[in-house]
Design a protein around this motif. Sequence first.
Motif, PDB file in Angstrom:
ATOM      1  N   VAL A  17      57.481  33.191   1.798  1.00 60.04           N
ATOM      2  CA  VAL A  17      56.207  33.857   1.587  1.00 60.04           C
ATOM      3  C   VAL A  17      55.343  32.892   0.797  1.00 60.04           C
ATOM      4  O   VAL A  17      55.824  32.281  -0.167  1.00 60.04           O
ATOM      5  CB  VAL A  17      56.372  35.170   0.787  1.00 60.04           C
ATOM      6  CG1 VAL A  17      55.006  35.756   0.440  1.00 60.04           C
ATOM      7  CG2 VAL A  17      57.190  36.166   1.578  1.00 60.04           C
ATOM      8  N   GLN A  63      51.301  37.590   8.756  1.00 56.12           N
ATOM      9  CA  GLN A  63      51.242  36.541   9.770  1.00 56.12           C
ATOM     10  C   GLN A  63      52.276  35.459   9.464  1.00 56.12           C
ATOM     11  O   GLN A  63      52.473  35.080   8.314  1.00 56.12           O
ATOM     12  CB  GLN A  63      49.841  35.915   9.814  1.00 56.12           C
ATOM     13  CG  GLN A  63      48.774  36.838  10.378  1.00 56.12           C
ATOM     14  CD  GLN A  63      48.971  37.130  11.847  1.00 56.12           C
ATOM     15  OE1 GLN A  63      49.275  36.241  12.633  1.00 56.12           O
ATOM     16  NE2 GLN A  63      48.831  38.394  12.233  1.00 56.12           N
ATOM     17  N   ARG A  64      52.939  34.992  10.519  1.00 57.35           N
ATOM     18  CA  ARG A  64      53.974  33.965  10.354  1.00 57.35           C
ATOM     19  C   ARG A  64      53.535  32.688  11.081  1.00 57.35           C
ATOM     20  O   ARG A  64      53.063  32.751  12.211  1.00 57.35           O
ATOM     21  CB  ARG A  64      55.287  34.504  10.932  1.00 57.35           C
ATOM     22  CG  ARG A  64      56.409  33.484  11.082  1.00 57.35           C
ATOM     23  CD  ARG A  64      57.751  34.148  11.333  1.00 57.35           C
ATOM     24  NE  ARG A  64      58.251  34.831  10.136  1.00 57.35           N
ATOM     25  CZ  ARG A  64      59.545  34.968   9.808  1.00 57.35           C
ATOM     26  NH1 ARG A  64      60.485  34.476  10.584  1.00 57.35           N
ATOM     27  NH2 ARG A  64      59.902  35.602   8.719  1.00 57.35           N
ATOM     28  N   TYR A  65      53.683  31.545  10.426  1.00 58.63           N
ATOM     29  CA  TYR A  65      53.312  30.262  11.036  1.00 58.63           C
ATOM     30  C   TYR A  65      54.478  29.289  10.941  1.00 58.63           C
ATOM     31  O   TYR A  65      55.229  29.308   9.970  1.00 58.63           O
ATOM     32  CB  TYR A  65      52.081  29.664  10.333  1.00 58.63           C
ATOM     33  CG  TYR A  65      50.871  30.575  10.403  1.00 58.63           C
ATOM     34  CD1 TYR A  65      50.097  30.642  11.562  1.00 58.63           C
ATOM     35  CD2 TYR A  65      50.527  31.383   9.325  1.00 58.63           C
ATOM     36  CE1 TYR A  65      49.005  31.500  11.642  1.00 58.63           C
ATOM     37  CE2 TYR A  65      49.430  32.241   9.393  1.00 58.63           C
ATOM     38  CZ  TYR A  65      48.679  32.298  10.550  1.00 58.63           C
ATOM     39  OH  TYR A  65      47.608  33.154  10.629  1.00 58.63           O
ATOM     40  N   ALA A  86      62.330  30.094   5.728  1.00 57.83           N
ATOM     41  CA  ALA A  86      61.083  30.861   5.741  1.00 57.83           C
ATOM     42  C   ALA A  86      60.676  31.213   4.313  1.00 57.83           C
ATOM     43  O   ALA A  86      61.519  31.581   3.487  1.00 57.83           O
ATOM     44  CB  ALA A  86      61.273  32.129   6.568  1.00 57.83           C
ATOM     45  N   ARG A 105      56.406  33.749  16.622  1.00 57.08           N
ATOM     46  CA  ARG A 105      55.636  34.270  15.482  1.00 57.08           C
ATOM     47  C   ARG A 105      55.660  35.786  15.473  1.00 57.08           C
ATOM     48  O   ARG A 105      55.949  36.418  14.462  1.00 57.08           O
ATOM     49  CB  ARG A 105      54.178  33.821  15.583  1.00 57.08           C
ATOM     50  CG  ARG A 105      53.952  32.378  15.217  1.00 57.08           C
ATOM     51  CD  ARG A 105      52.474  32.043  15.277  1.00 57.08           C
ATOM     52  NE  ARG A 105      51.698  33.114  14.649  1.00 57.08           N
ATOM     53  CZ  ARG A 105      50.400  33.292  14.798  1.00 57.08           C
ATOM     54  NH1 ARG A 105      49.712  32.479  15.561  1.00 57.08           N
ATOM     55  NH2 ARG A 105      49.790  34.273  14.191  1.00 57.08           N
ATOM     56  N   HIS A 154      58.993  37.380  14.595  1.00 57.56           N
ATOM     57  CA  HIS A 154      59.526  36.941  13.300  1.00 57.56           C
ATOM     58  C   HIS A 154      60.796  36.122  13.427  1.00 57.56           C
ATOM     59  O   HIS A 154      61.760  36.318  12.693  1.00 57.56           O
ATOM     60  CB  HIS A 154      59.716  38.145  12.359  1.00 57.56           C
ATOM     61  CG  HIS A 154      58.421  38.641  11.819  1.00 57.56           C
ATOM     62  ND1 HIS A 154      58.180  38.854  10.489  1.00 57.56           N
ATOM     63  CD2 HIS A 154      57.256  38.939  12.447  1.00 57.56           C
ATOM     64  CE1 HIS A 154      56.939  39.273  10.324  1.00 57.56           C
ATOM     65  NE2 HIS A 154      56.351  39.342  11.499  1.00 57.56           N
ATOM     66  N   VAL A 167      57.301  29.083   8.106  1.00 54.72           N
ATOM     67  CA  VAL A 167      58.673  28.739   8.486  1.00 54.72           C
ATOM     68  C   VAL A 167      58.752  27.226   8.667  1.00 54.72           C
ATOM     69  O   VAL A 167      57.985  26.644   9.435  1.00 54.72           O
ATOM     70  CB  VAL A 167      59.106  29.466   9.775  1.00 54.72           C
ATOM     71  CG1 VAL A 167      60.555  29.137  10.112  1.00 54.72           C
ATOM     72  CG2 VAL A 167      58.912  30.966   9.632  1.00 54.72           C
ATOM     73  N   GLU A 218      53.488  34.037   5.948  1.00 56.34           N
ATOM     74  CA  GLU A 218      54.874  33.548   5.985  1.00 56.34           C
ATOM     75  C   GLU A 218      54.876  32.175   6.649  1.00 56.34           C
ATOM     76  O   GLU A 218      54.267  32.015   7.718  1.00 56.34           O
ATOM     77  CB  GLU A 218      55.767  34.509   6.764  1.00 56.34           C
ATOM     78  CG  GLU A 218      56.035  35.815   6.012  1.00 56.34           C
ATOM     79  CD  GLU A 218      56.861  36.812   6.820  1.00 56.34           C
ATOM     80  OE1 GLU A 218      56.972  37.963   6.384  1.00 56.34           O
ATOM     81  OE2 GLU A 218      57.382  36.423   7.885  1.00 56.34           O
TER      82      GLU A 218
END
Lengths: 258, 258
Positions: free
Chosen positions: B51, B2-4, B49, B139, B142, B43, B41
């Motif tokens: 981890v 998951q990317r925030y 970005a 999101r 990516h 950003v 993840e």
Amino acid sequence: MQRYFIDTAMTAAPGTTVTLTGEIAHHIVRVMRMAPKDKVELVFPHQQAYVAELTQTTPTVAARLIAQLSFNSELPVAVTIACGLSKKDKADWIVQKGTELGAQAFVFFASTYAIAKWDPKKQVKKLERLQKIARDAARQSHRLVVPEVRYQKNVTALCQLPKDQGVVAYEEAAKAGETAQLVQVTQQLKPGQRVIGVFGPEGGFAPQEVTQLNAAGFTTVGLGPRILRAETAPMYYLSALSTILELQTPVVQSAYSE
Amino acid sequence: MQRYFIDTAMTAAPGTTVTLTGEIAHHIVRVMRMAPKDKVELVFPHQQAYVAELTQTTPTVAARLIAQLSFNSELPVAVTIACGLSKKDKADWIVQKGTELGAQAFVFFASTYAIAKWDPKKQVKKLERLQKIARDAARQSHRLVVPEVRYQKNVTALCQLPKDQGVVAYEEAAKAGETAQLVQVTQQLKPGQRVIGVFGPEGGFAPQEVTQLNAAGFTTVGLGPRILRAETAPMYYLSALSTILELQTPVVQSAYSE
């Protein structure tokens, strides 16, 4: 001008009068409320398009062909877009946008990680519905071809379809930074060849499916560095084919590309 | 993973612990039901970005940055997609797909033949809604950037936006067989430049709007021989930019392109 596709094979030539029936007649009279002397475009099998003038609208609808249209709106290669089964509206969307962008056929196939399943009893109805979307989009985007929509039960069946070139868009290739293959294989295409582009369902491909496709001659290609949704990847692919095959590349290279 | 996107400017470095609040905390705890040691993840502004590993999820959510991600998912140029006002779901769709395909900003503008109007009272809400779609799509695909969504009251306002290059997709250019401009101007772009692509509403441009855009430095480009819907044309444009700027072109020209 409204464009209609005639299914019946016939010798079309300027001066010929054509009787229009069924949905076409209904659309001309009831939806568009056209009258004699109004003009339409009629596309016959084998991609011949004519401007025609209505000669009567009652009791039957007839039109006389005036002149053949020479403008060719088709990609120079015959592209089949093969997609893993997606949820209902995504398939609709792939067919509508893919038709606008020049695909000549669509294949929806069952695969290991597909979220959606097509009930065998409903397959015929689903295909009819998608075929109607293809026809409407072909009219709207002034195509000469109404793309055909088919179903394949798995990747093995997909591998057996006739083709001159096959590509498979695999997310893992994009993640690994693969950027060379798509332009390279597309530039090798010759006019009239048949190319199949294969795209996974929302859940992606099983690795053995990609291995199987590679063994059957499908080249793995990356579609740029961003993760594209299942329905967006075919649109990128068709737009890239058009950019490479239909737009002119200047002979002098720019500062950017050096 | 998951990317925030973190809105607050902060000095991000491996080892830093970040407190996560609001929608991000809610999504991590309630939607994804993550626990300490799970990875996400994050950003930060300026496209950095990382981890990160969750260190706690209650009473507050915190994560420690582990390593910076070097993969760059952004187009080398900053693209603004400017579209005439379309019906509601089309705007949603343009923002979602355009974000996946790499746009850095969206502008919706009122124009002569636009079918839709945006009630001034509802503008803020509409933009907020579209901004949320952009964030979700960023999101999912990516991205390192959440595209900004704005409104301009007319073509005159649009002409005043800062840019290094502007193009306008005009259906009449495609009909006249214009195929040279898009590749040519795109190859002139240099990394980091700002380009604005302008697309008409469903009803198309008024001729004087195209004249005005041309006078303000927007080059008229054709997007291939098929008529594309208002929401499909920006997708073709973004895919073409990616094809030209992000995919490698083999040095040896193919038989096809000779």
